[in-house]
Each structure stands twice: as structure tokens, then as C-alpha cells.
Design an enzyme around this catalytic site. Structure first.
Site: not given
Length: 359
Positions: A266, A323, A329
Site C-alpha cells: 500500500e 471508513k 481516510e
């Protein structure tokens, strides 16, 4: 309550490990691991998160991916609809076993066999499953008991794949946060904690030729040091560079300064956030991801590993509107649910943009 970390310079850790040459370690003024070499040019991937209530059908997403230069997709689970939709596309698929599955995977080989039988065997090879990740950022969680079960879980999944004649074709790994590094600057002084857990994990990776996967986010580094020169260093933009005091090597961006051969599971930059957040912006997200993609395509590599690109999964394909946490986020996506780009990072097969500087 978390136990204290075991912290030693990485070279000392390697020296203490028996049979280090057998494990595939090489030293060249830094540390590297040869088990994670990528193949051909399939080094651009994307994370496909599903914590959202507005995502398009998987079949449509598969068509979107085929219109881009994205060649790998990482799922956080093993959604059969997505795995089926990606069949016969040639897109490599990383599927994941949840943290909650680790105790059963570790204690019961039959559970691991059933997991592989349910989530891999019905789809492979039409769906190009390339890696099974067992858990996400487990090593740095406060639950030391769960961390101690990680390797047995990975081994049982590996054994199940071997029994199905897929050992070596589908790899087994786990994903780490950058918190496994207790020191990252300068790169030559990099040091890991959690040595009691990481040592046998790395032995497993070496024995099975599977990738060490980690989540580096220069975005968070910038949040803790929000100077203009830090932003340029993070975004691959012109800057004075930073010299490693231990080696004299100059690094021109933060991505390369994490000079170790790995798979980046990621990395990304949010295009918006809450008013009190430092760092999120459309320009910065476009600059980071666009310049990262150009950097990978250039195959310049890093100062210690020139001439190759690290397999990198960009976070994320879509925003995930459910989220929790700050606004950033929910704002890492590259595409909207209607398949329009939020910003052009140069992923379309029909266009490649020059992003040395943010627009």
C-alpha cells in the site's frame, strides 16, 4: 498490553541468524532480500478496498482495469464476485485471509485446506491469483498472541497450496506497517523491532520465494514534518535531496530512501481531508501517485538497487465512503464509482501524463 520491541541494527540481526547465505541475504552498503523480485513489467498494482456502499459491479471494474496499465489488484479479503470478474483478464490478484482467521488457520490444517479450497481452487488459473496474504499489519498490533500465531497460519496455508500442487505458483505472505522499522533514517542505519517474530517470517519467505510486503506512506511522514522541502521530497519533486550520513549516498525522494527490496502493498496520498489535516490536496495526490508511477516506469530503481522497479500497489482504486477516521481516510481513490478519474495519474493506456511538478 504490547510487549517491548526487540531492536537491533538489521545487519547485526542478519549476522546472528544461522545460515544467512542460505536465506538469500546480500549486503551492499544496505540490506536487501532477493526473494521478492518482480516479473517483467507487471509492477503497477492497486488496492481494491470495499468499505463502501456505492461501488460499481465487479464486472464493470474489471473492464475499467483493462483500460489502464494496472496489472495487479490487491483485495483485503477473497470476494468471489471480484475474483470471478477478473477471470481471463490477465490481472494478477492478491487475496487476503482476515486477521480473525489467523487462530483457526494456525491451529487447524483442515481449516487452512478448506480456506484454500474455497477461495483459490475454484478460480485458479482462470483468475490469476498470485499471492495470499495472511492478516494485515498483525506484527505491530498490541495482541502478541495473535502475532505468535501468524507464522503457523502462513505455514498451514502454504502446506494447503502445496497439497493442491500450487506451491510456488501462488505465494503466501503477510502485510506489515512501517512501524516494524524502529529506525528508518538514514537508510543505512535501518533497524527492525519485533525480531523474535520477523526472523522466522523472513526464513519462511526465503524458503518459499514469497514477497516481504509493507505499507510505506510518505504522506504520514509529511504530516509529522510539514515543511515545504519535506513535501517536495515526498512528492518526487525537485529538491536538494537528503544524504545518508552512513554511506554518503544522496536520496532524491522518500520512496527510494526506504532502500530495501520489497513489495509495496500500500502507498498513496489523499486528495482531500478535514480542514485541520495537514497534507491532503488534489495537487499533492496527483503529484505523488503520478510521479511514483513515472518513477516505476523509468526503472531507475533506487541508489542501492538500480535498474529495477519495486512491485507497488497504489492505495486505492476507489474511495471507501464508510471508513471511519478523518476525512482523508475516505479520500485516497483514483476513480469515482462512475469510472471517471478523480485526477489523472497517468494510468490510462491511452494517455501518460508528465507530473514532475504538481499542476
Amino acid at each position: 498490553m504490547a510487549t517491548a520491541r526487540t531492536t537491533r541494527p538489521w545487519e547485526e540481526v542478519k549476522e546472528r541468524w544461522a545460515g544467512r547465505e542460505k536465506l538469500g541475504w546480500r549486503r551492499r552498503r544496505g540490506w536487501r532480500w532477493k526473494g521478492s523480485r518482480g516479473d517483467s513489467q507487471s509492477f503497477i498494482g492497486v488496492n481494491y478496498g470495499q468499505v463502501a456502499d456505492n461501488l460499481p459491479p465487479p464486472e464493470a471494474t474489471a473492464k475499467l482495469l483493462q483500460s489502464t496499465s494496472i496489472e495487479k489488484v490487491r483485495l483485503y479479503g477473497a470476494d468471489p464476485a471480484i475474483i470471478k470478474a477478473l477471470a481471463n483478464t490477465g490481472v494478477g490478484i492478491v487475496i487476503g485471509a482476515a486477521n480473525g482467521d489467523i487462530p483457526a488457520l494456525a491451529s487447524d490444517p483442515n481449516f487452512a485446506g478448506n480456506w484454500v479450497g474455497t477461495n483459490v481452487l475454484p478460480y485458479y488459473p482462470a483468475s490469476k491469483i498470485i499471492v495470499v496474504t495472511v492478516g494485515n499489519e498483525v506484527v505491530t498490533l498490541p495482541d502478541r498472541n495473535l502475532a505468535s500465531q501468524l507464522l503457523p497460519a502462513m505455514q498451514n496455508v502454504q502446506n494447503a497450496l502445496n497439497a493442491a500442487s500450487l506451491g510456488g505458483k501462488v505465494k503466501v505472505s503477510t502485510v506489515h506497517s512501517m512501524a516494524v522499522l524502529t529506525q528508518s533514517e538514514p537508510p543505512s542505519a535501518g533497524a527492525f523491532g519485533y525480531g523474535d517474530i520477523l526472523k522466522p517470517l523472513l526464513q519462511f519467505h526465503s524458503a518459499n520465494g514469497s514477497p516481504f510486503m509493507i505499507n510505506p506512506y510518505p504522506f504520514f511522514a509529511y504530516q509529522s514534518d510539514p515543511r515545504p522541502e519535506t513535501l517536495s521530497f515526498c512528492l518526487f519533486q525537485p529538491n536538494a535531496g537528503r544524504v545518508d550520513s552512513g554511506t554518503g549516498i544522496k536520496y532524491m525522494n522518500m520512496f527510494d530512501a526506504q532502500d530495501v527490496e520489497i513489495v509495496v502493498a500500500e502507498t498513496g496520498w489523499p486528495y482531500k481531508g478535514d480542514p485541520n489535516e495537514v497534507g491532503p490536496s488534489l495537487d499533492s495526490a496527483k503529484a505523488y501517485n503520478g510521479n511514483l508511477i513515472n518513477h516505476l516506469r523509468s526503472k531507475v530503481g533506487t541508489p542501492l538497487m538500480p535498474g529495477k522497479s519495486v512491485d507497488t500497489y497504489i492505495f486505492a482504486l476507489y474511495d471507501e465512503d464508510l471508513k471511519p477516521g478523518p476525512g482523508s481516510e475516505r479520500s485516497f481513490g483514483l476513480y469515482r464509482p462512475d469510472f471517471t478519474v478523480i485526477y489523472d495519474a497517468g494510468l490510462s493506456k491511452s494517455t501518460q501524463v508528465s507530473l514532475t511538478r504538481s499542476a
